[in-house]
Design a protein around this motif. Structure first.
Motif, PDB file in Angstrom:
ATOM      1  N   THR A 106       0.659  -1.174  -0.008  1.00 23.52           N
ATOM      2  CA  THR A 106       0.024   0.010   0.047  1.00 23.52           C
ATOM      3  C   THR A 106       0.882   1.306   0.092  1.00 23.52           C
ATOM      4  OG1 THR A 106      -1.971  -1.116   1.288  1.00 23.52           O
ATOM      5  CG2 THR A 106      -1.843   1.212   1.280  1.00 23.52           C
ATOM      6  N   THR A 133      -5.546  -2.207  -8.474  1.00 24.20           N
ATOM      7  CA  THR A 133      -5.395  -1.294  -7.374  1.00 24.20           C
ATOM      8  C   THR A 133      -6.465  -1.398  -6.462  1.00 24.20           C
ATOM      9  OG1 THR A 133      -5.874   0.643  -8.582  1.00 24.20           O
ATOM     10  CG2 THR A 133      -3.470   0.140  -8.462  1.00 24.20           C
ATOM     11  N   THR A 280      -4.557  -2.070   5.590  1.00 20.30           N
ATOM     12  CA  THR A 280      -5.681  -1.393   5.281  1.00 20.30           C
ATOM     13  C   THR A 280      -7.208  -2.597   5.607  1.00 20.30           C
ATOM     14  OG1 THR A 280      -5.343  -2.465   3.156  1.00 20.30           O
ATOM     15  CG2 THR A 280      -4.556  -0.215   3.371  1.00 20.30           C
ATOM     16  N   GLU A 285     -12.991   0.592   1.410  1.00 19.59           N
ATOM     17  CA  GLU A 285     -12.454   0.677   0.148  1.00 19.59           C
ATOM     18  C   GLU A 285     -13.403   1.968  -0.685  1.00 19.59           C
ATOM     19  OE1 GLU A 285     -11.502  -1.568  -4.171  1.00 19.59           O
ATOM     20  OE2 GLU A 285     -12.247  -2.704  -2.398  1.00 19.59           O
ATOM     21  N   LYS A 320      -3.540   0.715  -2.912  1.00 18.23           N
ATOM     22  CA  LYS A 320      -2.906  -0.544  -2.803  1.00 18.23           C
ATOM     23  C   LYS A 320      -2.702  -1.168  -3.889  1.00 18.23           C
ATOM     24  CE  LYS A 320      -3.288  -4.819  -0.101  1.00 18.23           C
ATOM     25  NZ  LYS A 320      -4.729  -5.474   0.882  1.00 18.23           N
TER      26      LYS A 320
END
Length: 384
Positions: A106, A133, A280, A285, A320
């Motif tokens: 990330t 990503t 994360t 997201e 990420k």
């Protein structure tokens, strides 16, 4: 019995009947002279009173006209200028920068102040490349980290008959990324089957800047090297020798490793280490991803005005990457920060506009005042 007057003392009839002339008659000018010279003339007094009355009325009329016309005009132009400043500063053109992602981890794109930043747009550096990503947004004080151990990777470079400079990174030639700090360990076995005359047959270099790393790889063998950390020269001879090189990754960012080898040297390298990366797992997201779109826009704040007293923590954008490739992305930032140059220009424009408006209003009011006086005097004279 009564005494009679003497005849000489009697008045004659002619003398009795004659008129008396004691003083000469007055001249005609003395008849027309004002008998009361200190008293004001009534008509002149009336005219003066009427003139004073109309002059006062003119002043009141001009003041009312000026107030009635000036206030809305000035307010209108001030609102227009303020709107222009907001238009050119709050929604100012975006500023663009370049960032990089990769390293199978990330990457932090940047942290932004919600008091001054409205949107951050992330776009692919190349539409032909694949960007696998995920994008996240979090406050800077809510960062969570985890330590990742880098398993051993072996790199075997055969003997060559030329001097060479080659990349020798962990991820198949690509860089590593650390969120806080980390370390890399290189176990090197080196040997030469010929006698070497060079004083530095083998040396490793650590770079934290891609530009310096590319320069090192592409320039001549004897060109100066601008490395973050060199390993120092490693002696090589016909007997195989083992070396251990450790690089400390002290600051966040990407790191690259290269090696310079003279001819007839063979090395076998095993790379290991550990890095601290972002965690994360507890972040949500963002709905947009570079997998499906060429660009994604992240909202930093919904405010349309810059905040002076905001105490909110910085908002950070993380990307990420699920690949080792070192990829370029373009970052565009839409700012709500005041632009002092535009504000100064707006103030100058405001002064100029107020001067012009005042000049026009005063000229118009003087003209109206004169016309009004002439009309009233004509009316006054007609009445008289």
């Amino acid at each position: 019995p009564h005494k009679r007057d003497s005849p000489h003392k009697r008045d004659s009839p002619h003398k009795r009947d004659s008129p008396k002339h004691d003083s000469p008659p007055r001249h005609i000018s003395s008849i027309n002279k004002d008998p009361f010279p200190n008293e004001p003339d009534y008509c002149e007094t009336l005219q003066m009173a009427q003139r004073n009355k109309f002059y006062t009325m003119d002043k009141i009329f001009c003041c009312r006209c000026m107030i009635t016309l000036s206030i809305p005009t000035v307010v209108f132009f001030i609102a227009l200028i303020i709107f222009g400043i907001f238009k050119s500063n709050v929604f100012a053109p975006s500023s663009s920068t370049v960032a990089y992602i990769g390293g199978n981890t990330t990457n932090k794109i940047g942290c932004y102040d919600p008091a001054y930043i409205k949107h951050v747009t992330i776009a692919k550096g190349s539409k032909e490349d694949k960007y696998d990503t995920e994008i996240y947004k979090t406050f800077q004080n809510e960062f969570r980290y985890q330590t990742q151990t880098l398993k051993n990777q072996t790199d075997d470079n055969e003997e060559d008959f030329n001097n060479r400079k080659i990349p020798i990174n962990y991820y198949n030639g690509d860089s590593v990324y650390v969120a806080r700090h980390g370390n890399l360990t290189y176990e090197v076995r080196a040997q030469s089957h010929f006698e070497l005359s060079s004083h530095c047959p083998l040396e490793f270099y650590l770079f934290n800047n891609e530009g310096d790393f590319d320069t090192f790889i592409n320039e001549d063998f004897n060109s100066p090297v601008h490395a973050t950390k060199p390993s120092g020269c490693l002696p090589v001879n016909s007997t195989a020798r083992n070396f251990t090189i450790q690089f400390s990754l002290d600051t966040p960012g990407f790191y690259f490793v290269g090696v310079s080898i003279i001819e007839h040297v063979h090395i076998n390298t095993t790379i290991s280490g550990s890095i601290v990366e972002f965690n994360t797992s507890e972040l949500s997201e963002e709905p947009c991803s570079l997998n499906d779109y060429d660009e994604c826009t992240i909202t930093i704040t919904k405010s349309k005005l810059p905040s002076v007293t905001s105490q909110d923590p910085l908002v950070c954008v993380l990307v990420k990457s699920f690949g080792y490739e070192y990829r370029k992305i373009n970052i565009s930032v839409e700012s709500v920060k005041w632009n002092s140059v535009s504000v100064g220009t707006g103030i100058v424009c405001l002064v100029i506009i107020i001067f012009l408006v005042s000049f026009i209003l005063i000229s118009a009011l003087i003209f109206v005042k004169r016309r009004y006086k002439i009309a009233n005097r004509r009316k006054e004279y007609t009445q008289l």
